[in-house]
Design a protein around this motif. Structure first.
Motif, PDB file in Angstrom:
ATOM      1  N   LYS A  55     -65.665 -14.828 -57.183  1.00 18.34           N
ATOM      2  CA  LYS A  55     -64.480 -14.063 -57.570  1.00 18.34           C
ATOM      3  C   LYS A  55     -64.808 -12.957 -58.577  1.00 18.34           C
ATOM      4  CE  LYS A  55     -61.322 -17.871 -56.629  1.00 18.34           C
ATOM      5  NZ  LYS A  55     -60.310 -18.814 -57.174  1.00 18.34           N
ATOM      6  N   LEU A  56     -66.032 -13.029 -59.158  1.00 21.66           N
ATOM      7  CA  LEU A  56     -66.480 -11.974 -60.070  1.00 21.66           C
ATOM      8  C   LEU A  56     -67.224 -10.861 -59.351  1.00 21.66           C
ATOM      9  CD1 LEU A  56     -67.789 -14.301 -62.911  1.00 21.66           C
ATOM     10  CD2 LEU A  56     -65.750 -12.852 -63.020  1.00 21.66           C
ATOM     11  N   LEU A  57     -67.512 -11.060 -58.081  1.00 24.60           N
ATOM     12  CA  LEU A  57     -68.279 -10.091 -57.308  1.00 24.60           C
ATOM     13  C   LEU A  57     -67.353  -9.182 -56.513  1.00 24.60           C
ATOM     14  CD1 LEU A  57     -71.046 -12.512 -55.985  1.00 24.60           C
ATOM     15  CD2 LEU A  57     -71.132 -11.019 -58.000  1.00 24.60           C
ATOM     16  N   PRO A  58     -67.850  -8.045 -56.044  1.00 28.64           N
ATOM     17  CA  PRO A  58     -67.004  -7.133 -55.258  1.00 28.64           C
ATOM     18  C   PRO A  58     -66.498  -7.806 -53.985  1.00 28.64           C
ATOM     19  CG  PRO A  58     -69.054  -6.059 -55.915  1.00 28.64           C
ATOM     20  CD  PRO A  58     -69.213  -7.515 -56.224  1.00 28.64           C
ATOM     21  N   SER A  59     -65.291  -7.448 -53.611  1.00 31.77           N
ATOM     22  CA  SER A  59     -64.727  -7.925 -52.346  1.00 31.77           C
ATOM     23  C   SER A  59     -64.492  -6.724 -51.439  1.00 31.77           C
ATOM     24  CB  SER A  59     -63.419  -8.679 -52.586  1.00 31.77           C
ATOM     25  OG  SER A  59     -62.464  -7.841 -53.212  1.00 31.77           O
ATOM     26  N   THR A  60     -64.752  -6.889 -50.160  1.00 27.36           N
ATOM     27  CA  THR A  60     -64.666  -5.794 -49.194  1.00 27.36           C
ATOM     28  C   THR A  60     -63.796  -6.219 -48.022  1.00 27.36           C
ATOM     29  OG1 THR A  60     -66.904  -5.109 -49.801  1.00 27.36           O
ATOM     30  CG2 THR A  60     -65.993  -4.207 -47.769  1.00 27.36           C
ATOM     31  N   ASN A  61     -62.941  -5.278 -47.561  1.00 32.03           N
ATOM     32  CA  ASN A  61     -62.093  -5.528 -46.398  1.00 32.03           C
ATOM     33  C   ASN A  61     -62.252  -4.377 -45.411  1.00 32.03           C
ATOM     34  OD1 ASN A  61     -60.744  -7.978 -47.243  1.00 32.03           O
ATOM     35  ND2 ASN A  61     -59.700  -6.704 -48.773  1.00 32.03           N
ATOM     36  N   ILE A  62     -62.316  -4.729 -44.172  1.00 32.84           N
ATOM     37  CA  ILE A  62     -62.385  -3.729 -43.098  1.00 32.84           C
ATOM     38  C   ILE A  62     -61.123  -3.870 -42.256  1.00 32.84           C
ATOM     39  CG2 ILE A  62     -63.617  -2.986 -41.034  1.00 32.84           C
ATOM     40  CD1 ILE A  62     -66.176  -3.958 -42.301  1.00 32.84           C
ATOM     41  N   SER A  63     -60.501  -2.729 -41.928  1.00 35.88           N
ATOM     42  CA  SER A  63     -59.283  -2.745 -41.110  1.00 35.88           C
ATOM     43  C   SER A  63     -59.438  -1.776 -39.938  1.00 35.88           C
ATOM     44  CB  SER A  63     -58.070  -2.367 -41.959  1.00 35.88           C
ATOM     45  OG  SER A  63     -58.204  -1.050 -42.473  1.00 35.88           O
ATOM     46  N   ALA A  64     -58.784  -2.084 -38.859  1.00 33.52           N
ATOM     47  CA  ALA A  64     -58.803  -1.208 -37.676  1.00 33.52           C
ATOM     48  C   ALA A  64     -57.516  -1.428 -36.897  1.00 33.52           C
ATOM     49  CB  ALA A  64     -60.018  -1.514 -36.814  1.00 33.52           C
ATOM     50  N   GLY A  65     -57.035  -0.369 -36.242  1.00 33.05           N
ATOM     51  CA  GLY A  65     -55.811  -0.498 -35.468  1.00 33.05           C
ATOM     52  C   GLY A  65     -55.730   0.546 -34.371  1.00 33.05           C
ATOM     53  N   VAL A  66     -54.979   0.263 -33.338  1.00 33.95           N
ATOM     54  CA  VAL A  66     -54.756   1.203 -32.241  1.00 33.95           C
ATOM     55  C   VAL A  66     -53.325   1.020 -31.745  1.00 33.95           C
ATOM     56  CG1 VAL A  66     -55.613  -0.429 -30.518  1.00 33.95           C
ATOM     57  CG2 VAL A  66     -55.592   2.025 -29.996  1.00 33.95           C
ATOM     58  N   SER A  67     -52.674   2.109 -31.387  1.00 33.77           N
ATOM     59  CA  SER A  67     -51.293   2.037 -30.895  1.00 33.77           C
ATOM     60  C   SER A  67     -51.117   2.998 -29.716  1.00 33.77           C
ATOM     61  CB  SER A  67     -50.304   2.369 -32.022  1.00 33.77           C
ATOM     62  OG  SER A  67     -50.486   3.696 -32.464  1.00 33.77           O
ATOM     63  N   ASN A  68     -50.181   2.683 -28.861  1.00 37.21           N
ATOM     64  CA  ASN A  68     -49.880   3.499 -27.690  1.00 37.21           C
ATOM     65  C   ASN A  68     -48.364   3.581 -27.559  1.00 37.21           C
ATOM     66  OD1 ASN A  68     -49.538   4.487 -24.985  1.00 37.21           O
ATOM     67  ND2 ASN A  68     -51.672   3.886 -24.611  1.00 37.21           N
ATOM     68  N   SER A  69     -47.838   4.803 -27.429  1.00 35.22           N
ATOM     69  CA  SER A  69     -46.382   4.958 -27.365  1.00 35.22           C
ATOM     70  C   SER A  69     -46.019   6.116 -26.425  1.00 35.22           C
ATOM     71  CB  SER A  69     -45.821   5.218 -28.772  1.00 35.22           C
ATOM     72  OG  SER A  69     -46.325   6.435 -29.298  1.00 35.22           O
ATOM     73  N   ARG A  70     -44.776   6.126 -25.921  1.00 36.57           N
ATOM     74  CA  ARG A  70     -44.225   7.218 -25.120  1.00 36.57           C
ATOM     75  C   ARG A  70     -42.755   7.328 -25.434  1.00 36.57           C
ATOM     76  NH1 ARG A  70     -45.211   5.714 -19.038  1.00 36.57           N
ATOM     77  NH2 ARG A  70     -47.278   5.218 -19.917  1.00 36.57           N
ATOM     78  N   GLU A  71     -42.225   8.583 -25.325  1.00 32.35           N
ATOM     79  CA  GLU A  71     -40.826   8.817 -25.672  1.00 32.35           C
ATOM     80  C   GLU A  71     -39.877   8.303 -24.588  1.00 32.35           C
ATOM     81  OE1 GLU A  71     -40.339  12.912 -26.466  1.00 32.35           O
ATOM     82  OE2 GLU A  71     -41.626  12.908 -28.262  1.00 32.35           O
ATOM     83  N   SER A  72     -40.294   8.355 -23.291  1.00 33.24           N
ATOM     84  CA  SER A  72     -39.478   7.837 -22.195  1.00 33.24           C
ATOM     85  C   SER A  72     -40.411   7.271 -21.139  1.00 33.24           C
ATOM     86  CB  SER A  72     -38.584   8.939 -21.598  1.00 33.24           C
ATOM     87  OG  SER A  72     -39.399   9.959 -21.007  1.00 33.24           O
ATOM     88  N   LEU A  73     -39.800   6.711 -20.054  1.00 30.87           N
ATOM     89  CA  LEU A  73     -40.623   6.103 -19.023  1.00 30.87           C
ATOM     90  C   LEU A  73     -41.462   7.138 -18.295  1.00 30.87           C
ATOM     91  CD1 LEU A  73     -38.103   3.520 -17.476  1.00 30.87           C
ATOM     92  CD2 LEU A  73     -40.056   3.075 -18.988  1.00 30.87           C
ATOM     93  N   ASN A  74     -40.928   8.357 -18.173  1.00 31.94           N
ATOM     94  CA  ASN A  74     -41.656   9.370 -17.430  1.00 31.94           C
ATOM     95  C   ASN A  74     -42.543  10.229 -18.314  1.00 31.94           C
ATOM     96  OD1 ASN A  74     -40.413   8.585 -15.014  1.00 31.94           O
ATOM     97  ND2 ASN A  74     -38.587   9.853 -15.447  1.00 31.94           N
ATOM     98  N   ALA A  75     -42.401  10.059 -19.592  1.00 35.73           N
ATOM     99  CA  ALA A  75     -43.170  10.901 -20.518  1.00 35.73           C
ATOM    100  C   ALA A  75     -44.625  10.433 -20.587  1.00 35.73           C
ATOM    101  CB  ALA A  75     -42.543  10.836 -21.908  1.00 35.73           C
TER     102      ALA A  75
END
Length: 422
Positions: A55-75
């Motif tokens: 708990k006295l040593l450095p802590s590191t976190n890695i994050s990653a994300g991906v998303s997919n979206s569309r405004e309408s069904l035909n868009a």
């Protein structure tokens, strides 16, 4: 120290077996559940030290994300992605440092408990082993008494057939023989019980034990009581554990008091965002954070007061442990001192009983005494041998108990006693 005892078994006529005390102890180290538990608890405490230090040593976190979206069904769909890394390092946090000190002391306490469990195991093995050896030697005495009783019956019958004694002498000898058979059966049962107890302590079956050697040892003086008390102050497991518990309570109180102080930590991070041809962005950040507890609800104050009482309790327990170990050492010392004196007197008693039986047998064969007198001399001799045997083994057990209380019952002492048993 062990050489102060005199191996008085020259009068008892026993033969040692191949099993050794040291081998039995080494087997118990592998199979005794209580000792194995103490080792596991030590390993748990050791891991806790590592967890607290981390708990006295450095802590590191890695994050990653991906998303997919569309405004309408035909868009047309659009997508985005991001990933990043953050780094955090505590710069000033006294509570974590004191937590590390506390965990290190707790690990030290677990080591002391493991050492105490080892010494307790040595003492229990010695007790159970010597009890089994004593019962084995007792069985040998009962066998000798049975054989001698059979010989007396034969002598009485021959003298009765020669008209030298009455049938009362034969019946007296037969009564003594029947009593010897009962005692022999009881000794066999007691030996089985002792071997079972020893096997339970070891954690696996034990089939044979060694008896004390026939060879006489040169007696040496018993160290003074003050020497034992001094040894106990430096080596007694109960005292060492009590002192370490006081240090732990002090560390807990200091850790609680440190919660009034601010904490400072450094943070740094990198994030990258992008998607669908859009310009990717790269964000890099770094900073310091400061946290100051106000303790408006008084929780830290209550914890501090509780820990102060815990420290007071630990100190009281240390004082109690000091008084208790002094009491134990004094009691065991005076008991051992008395046993050594009794051994010397009982040795003389056995020799006198042997001489008496020899003379009574000669007198009986010459018609100058009765079968009752011969039976009394025979019974007294073996009763005195039994008492001597018990005194001898009890003395070894008392010595081992005193060593364990003083914290000096270690492997060299057990090894030396094992040699005396071969």
């Amino acid at each position: 120290m062990i050489k102060q005892l005199t191996a008085l078994l020259l009068l008892l006529g026993f033969q040692a077996q191949s099993a050794t005390l040291l081998e039995t102890y080494q087997s118990a180290l592998k199979h005794n559940p209580d000792y194995q538990i103490s080792i596991t608890e030590e390993n748990i405490s050791k891991q806790q030290v590592g967890g607290t230090r981390s708990k006295l040593l450095p802590s590191t976190n890695i994050s990653a994300g991906v998303s997919n979206s569309r405004e309408s069904l035909n868009a047309t769909s659009s997508s985005s992605h991001n990933y990043g890394i953050t780094l955090s390092q505590p710069l000033f946090d006294l509570s974590k440092w004191y937590a590390l000190t506390q965990s290190q002391l707790e690990y030290r306490l677990s080591i002391l408990k493991q050492q105490d469990a080892q010494q307790t195991l040595r003492l229990n093995i010695i007790k159970d082993y010597l009890h089994a050896a004593q019962d084995k030697a007792q069985l040998a005495i009962e066998k000798q008494q049975l054989e001698q009783a059979e010989a007396f019956v034969q002598i009485a019958r021959e003298r009765y057939q020669a008209g030298e004694v009455t049938i009362v002498d034969v019946e007296t000898a037969q009564t003594s023989l029947s009593s010897s058979k009962v005692q022999y059966i009881q000794a066999q049962a007691q030996l089985r019980i002792s071997m079972s107890n020893l096997s339970a302590t070891v954690g696996q079956p034990i089939n044979s034990v060694s008896e004390l050697s026939r060879n006489s040892l040169a007696p040496v003086g018993l160290p003074e009581l003050d020497s034992w008390l001094s040894l106990a102050q430096d080596n007694s497991s109960s005292l060492l554990q009590a002192r370490t518990s006081v240090k732990i309570s002090e560390a807990v109180l200091t850790r609680t008091q440190s919660e009034y102080y601010p904490t400072i930590s450094a943070n740094a991070g990198y994030t990258r965002n992008g998607g669908n041809g859009n310009t990717e962005t790269n964000d890099l950040n770094a900073g310091l954070s400061l946290s100051m507890p106000l303790d408006l609800n008084g929780s830290i104050g209550y914890d501090k007061a509780r820990d102060q009482f815990e420290l007071q309790k630990s100190r009281q327990q240390l004082q109690k442990a000091q008084l208790e170990i002094t009491k134990q050492i004094q009691g065991s010392y005076y008991l051992l001192q008395g046993q050594l004196q009794q051994l010397r007197s009982q040795q003389q008693t056995v020799r006198y009983s042997q001489s008496l039986l020899k003379h009574q047998l000669s007198n009986y064969q010459a018609g100058r005494t009765t079968a009752t007198d011969l039976d009394d001399a025979h019974t007294k001799l073996f009763k005195n041998k039994q008492d001597l045997l018990k005194m001898l083994y009890d003395t070894w057990i008392s010595l081992s108990t005193l060593q364990q209380q003083a914290g000096t019952l270690k492997l060299p002492q057990l090894t030396q006693l094992s040699k005396e048993l071969n």
